[in-house]
Write an enzyme that holds these catalytic residues in place. Structure first.
Site, short mmCIF file in Angstrom:
data_model
loop_
_atom_site.label_atom_id
_atom_site.label_comp_id
_atom_site.label_asym_id
_atom_site.label_seq_id
_atom_site.Cartn_x
_atom_site.Cartn_y
_atom_site.Cartn_z
N HIS A 7 -3.92 0.65 -1.95
CA HIS A 7 -3.25 -0.16 -0.93
C HIS A 7 -2.75 0.72 0.21
CE1 HIS A 7 0.16 -2.32 0.95
NE2 HIS A 7 -0.60 -3.38 0.77
N HIS A 8 -2.00 1.78 -0.11
CA HIS A 8 -1.60 2.74 0.91
C HIS A 8 -1.20 4.06 0.25
CE1 HIS A 8 2.59 1.24 0.13
NE2 HIS A 8 2.89 2.49 0.35
N MET A 49 6.84 -5.71 4.63
CA MET A 49 7.43 -4.50 5.18
C MET A 49 7.27 -4.54 6.70
SD MET A 49 6.41 -1.30 2.71
CE MET A 49 7.11 -1.13 1.07
N HIS A 61 2.79 -0.62 10.13
CA HIS A 61 2.56 -1.05 8.75
C HIS A 61 3.33 -2.33 8.45
CE1 HIS A 61 1.66 -0.94 4.48
NE2 HIS A 61 2.95 -1.06 4.22
N HIS A 89 0.04 3.79 -3.71
CA HIS A 89 0.32 2.43 -4.18
C HIS A 89 -1.01 1.78 -4.55
CE1 HIS A 89 1.53 -1.97 -3.01
NE2 HIS A 89 1.44 -1.81 -4.33
N HIS A 123 2.61 -6.02 5.61
CA HIS A 123 1.70 -6.62 4.64
C HIS A 123 0.98 -7.78 5.33
CE1 HIS A 123 4.24 -4.75 1.16
NE2 HIS A 123 3.61 -3.86 1.89
N GLN A 126 2.30 10.06 -2.65
CA GLN A 126 2.56 8.76 -3.27
C GLN A 126 1.40 7.82 -2.97
OE1 GLN A 126 5.06 5.63 -1.43
NE2 GLN A 126 6.44 5.89 -3.18
#
Length: 343
Positions: A73-74, A295, A218, A151, A220, A149
């Site tokens: 996703h990111h 977000m 960014h 997701h 969703h 990180q």
């Protein structure tokens, strides 16, 4: 798990030597990839670290994604003084449930010294910084670790694993302009069947001049337009809005060149707006980490010519219905430009 850090540190040193043999130049490439992770649940956030060699300076000058949006996703790359965990990987959903599911340790990406360095989503292309610009990490930087990180929005079937991540382009040759990322983010609650503005602004209080290079948006699924501005105020207390960037956030979420490279100085403000369209949704939408949440983020990539980057790395507003540009005492707001897509 200190041995994991030591091992990856040794790998880093070996790769430095190997890079010189291959390219014969001062530009090298380092793979920061997930160590065969199995995303065993939906909406899974996982982090993995590397420790920077402590007695050397490195300058990161480019990023090559090794991921596709049908899997990831990111991704976010954090620079940390200390990482959130001593493990080789851990559950790091910062906004997710606070309790561990018992399978992995749960912790934030950074325990101290949190800096966002890079962000990727929606099959964004590689990023190469301008000449003489780089992110300083290592000896003379508060960034002693890099933490990746990722997701994963959907769990993997069975025991299939993944090693998505980034290839970092770096050099040990000092760069005259030090890079940083300033993150503007809005919280809030989006009502159903409505168009809602999520606003955020922050004032530059440090005695530094920052030069904008690129921006990234960014959201969703509800995001339609994200716009960012440099805001200056004249002697008559009238705000003047200078567009830094504007984008449909559902296009590839990479860093794009800013529209206006005028330096941002002490006393200026930086502001961003996300226009959210929930006309097809029958429920309230909260800000959160999953695809059912939303977000509102505007990333501004900048550099300084002298000294160190801003100590401020992020700023947040509560968002609707509590705060807006108006409640933040901004005026002369370019409502149509900020919230309408380009034709």
């Amino acid at each position: 798990m200190a041995n994991n850090h030591m091992l990856r540190n040794v790998i880093f040193l070996v790769f430095v030597l190997f890079s010189k043999v291959i390219w014969g130049t001062d530009l090298k490439k380092f793979p920061l990839l997930m160590p065969d992770i199995n995303p065993y649940k939906d909406e899974f956030y996982v982090c993995t670290p590397i420790k920077i060699v402590s007695d050397k300076n490195f300058y990161i000058v480019g990023f090559e994604p090794n991921a596709t949006m049908n899997v990831v996703h990111h991704m976010l790359l954090f620079g940390c003084t200390t990482p959130g965990s001593d493990s080789s990987y851990w559950d790091c959903g910062e906004m997710a449930e606070s309790e561990s599911d018992g399978k992995l340790q749960k912790a934030t990406p950074c325990n101290s010294g949190n800096h966002v360095i890079y962000a990727w989503a929606r099959n964004a292309k590689p990023l190469k910084l301008p000449k003489d610009v780089g992110f300083l990490v290592g000896k003379d930087s508060p960034i002693k670790y890099l933490v990746l990180q990722i997701h994963y929005s959907k769990k993997f079937p069975d025991s299939r694993t993944d090693n998505s991540g980034l290839f970092l382009l770096y050099t040990q040759r000092p760069q005259s302009k030090l890079a940083a990322v300033l993150l503007l983010a809005a919280g809030g609650r989006i009502p159903p069947k409505a168009v809602t503005f999520m606003d955020v602004e922050c004032k530059i209080n440090e005695n530094k001049v920052i030069y904008p290079i690129a921006y990234r948006t960014h959201t969703h699924s509800l995001g339609r337009v994200v716009s960012g501005y440099r805001v200056t105020r004249d002697e008559m207390d009238v705000d003047h809005w200078h567009l830094l960037g504007k984008r449909d956030p559902l296009t590839p979420q990479m860093f794009y060149p800013v529209f206006d490279r005028t330096p941002i100085r002490q006393g200026d403000k930086v502001a961003a707006r996300c226009t959210m369209d929930s006309s097809s949704r029958n429920r309230f939408t909260e800000v959160g980490p999953t695809n059912n949440d939303e977000m509102c983020n505007f990333y501004l990539l900048v550099y300084v010519e002298y000294g160190t980057p801003l100590e401020m790395t992020s700023c947040y507003d509560m968002g609707p219905p509590n705060t807006s540009w108006e409640t933040d005492q901004l005026n002369n707001i370019p409502e149509a430009e900020a919230s309408s897509p380009f034709k």
